[in-house]
Design an enzyme around this catalytic site. Sequence first.
Site, short mmCIF file in Angstrom:
data_model
loop_
_atom_site.label_atom_id
_atom_site.label_comp_id
_atom_site.label_asym_id
_atom_site.label_seq_id
_atom_site.Cartn_x
_atom_site.Cartn_y
_atom_site.Cartn_z
N ASP A 79 0.86 -1.17 0.00
CA ASP A 79 0.00 0.00 0.00
C ASP A 79 0.91 1.24 0.00
OD1 ASP A 79 -2.25 1.67 0.14
OD2 ASP A 79 -3.28 0.36 1.55
N GLU A 98 -10.69 6.40 4.66
CA GLU A 98 -9.69 5.80 5.53
C GLU A 98 -9.78 6.32 6.98
OE1 GLU A 98 -5.90 4.86 3.72
OE2 GLU A 98 -6.71 5.26 1.72
#
Length: 628
Positions: free
Chosen positions: A308, A514
């Site tokens: 990521d 997020e």
Amino acid sequence: MVKFFSMAALMLLCWWSATVTEAEAAKYKDPKQPLGARIKDLMARMTLEEKIGQMVQIERQAASADVMKNYFIGSILSGGGSVPAKRASPETWVSVVNEFQKGSLSTRLGIPMIYGIDAVHGHNNVYNATIFPHNVGLGATRDPELVKKIGAATALEVRATGIPYAFAPCIAVCRDPRWGRCYESYSEDHRIVQAMTQIIPGLQGDLPAGSRKGVPFVGGKTKVAACAKHYVGDGGTTRGINENNTLIDFNGLLKIHMPAYHDSIRKGVATVMVSYSSWNGKKMHANHDLITGFLKGKLGFKGFVISDWQGIDRITSPPHANYSYSVEAGVGAGIDMVMVPYNFTEFIDDLTFQVKNGIIPMARINDAVKRILRVKFVMGLFENPIADLSLANQLGSQEHRELAREAVRKSLVLLKNGKSADNPLLPLPKKATKILVAGSHADNLGYQCGGWTIEWQGLGGNDLTSGTTILTAVKNTVAPGTRVVYNENPDVEFVKSNKFSYAIVVVGEHPYAETAGDSLNLTIAEPGPTTITDVCSAVKCVVVVVSGRPVVIKPYLAKIDAIVAAWLPGTEGQGVADVLFGDYGFSGKLARTWFKTVEQLPMNVGDPHYDPLFPFGFGLTTKPTKQT
């Protein structure tokens, strides 16, 4: 004469040798060669510098044609909101992607780069793209074939901008709605998430019969490489805290969080992205047993594993505190491509040093590069590295908007319909003297699209992209003689004095993505609760909740006549009005448990303390009505 023939034979031999050498040189460029032979041939020609370059993914803003050429960079990405220009056209996107690609093709071996982007509910970074409902809504459709069509439409729109790689789907199993990424998850139930991996053949194409398990597949220039994420357990963190720790035994991990990876690999998924989170205290980006041992070994995954964003940096706390250790741990764990995304020379220098000094074995580098090349060959990047504008008309096409509108209709979940079962409010009559539309989310395209739309965190307002708000959809749907009055937050006196036939109140959460979406209270954004109370105490009302997860509604439930969970429907708000007014019936079923209070969380179907406001699988239905 003999001398002449000898000379001719020598010339023929030289010509043949040159031809053989040329054929050998071009073997990796020859699509008729077997995949393994192409990979082997190219690998044999690559220097360590070229191999390490392939393992690097950098952000668009750090890239240039010269950077691609000089550092042999394997991949570029656009992060959330990273665009070449505001409201950039497909032509602009294609031109920018091709300029980078020309840098890669000008290298000694001409290995094309792969450009990736987060296309998680349609091509959501791009102006005028079709924005589909977020996954939380798609889970409520229980329709894998619809999701496959959405994958195919998304692939066309991504390719329209010259991009061949999408960081989707998110196959997290969200076990706690307090998690800020819960709307990226199809369900709390792994079986629904597994079913929805049908988006992968939509994005990549149907796996040909007889394909080897684990080998990636991408079916040509109208398809994109997909990315199953985030491996593994991202949806199970304690209290839903993003990037935190998932406490569960191995059997639990296999039972809840792993099954959708089995399905994704069976469907030929090209890449897998590793999760920021930890499993029982061990950072996933450093987990050799689960990445190399289980994913690559046990599951037989043959595509490439990608980190990521700054994922290896976050192996340490604070991030980047010991970068050489992070490189060793991340690459050593089995990560093949690292989303650096800016300080790529630091990564290249550290990894080169570690290989040259035997800290990371050359076999690990070769495994990574072989996997990256496998995906690039399978995609046809070597044959078609330069994008064109042949698909430009696919971006935001009417056909795709109709598909998104269908997805909205099927995702809506009717939680309450009338204060008694024999007196339903929905479907609403199109013919009425005067109706009220209220609420912060009624005329706000950004709010109904949510996070990961144009910007990473999403936006408010109506000028972010093209689409239809719920208010506009209502106006489009009612009979010509029906007066629609819009007041975002009316007081009780206004509602009472206007003698409305009924009201539609649209409220919910503001956009987030997020960690910014982590919430311990899960409340409707102000002034939503006030709007509900003031409107619904004075007139018959339906409340439409626009949110990325279940939110607190129990305190207002008795005041409300009808309530609809609309999730984050995207640009095609007309789909909401289609069902409210009975052109189509309600059919959606909760793919998430709707709690009574946040103190109950986490609470998932099958738990001993299960006592929901609306249980998993709940959803009232209505039949379409013909209204002239």
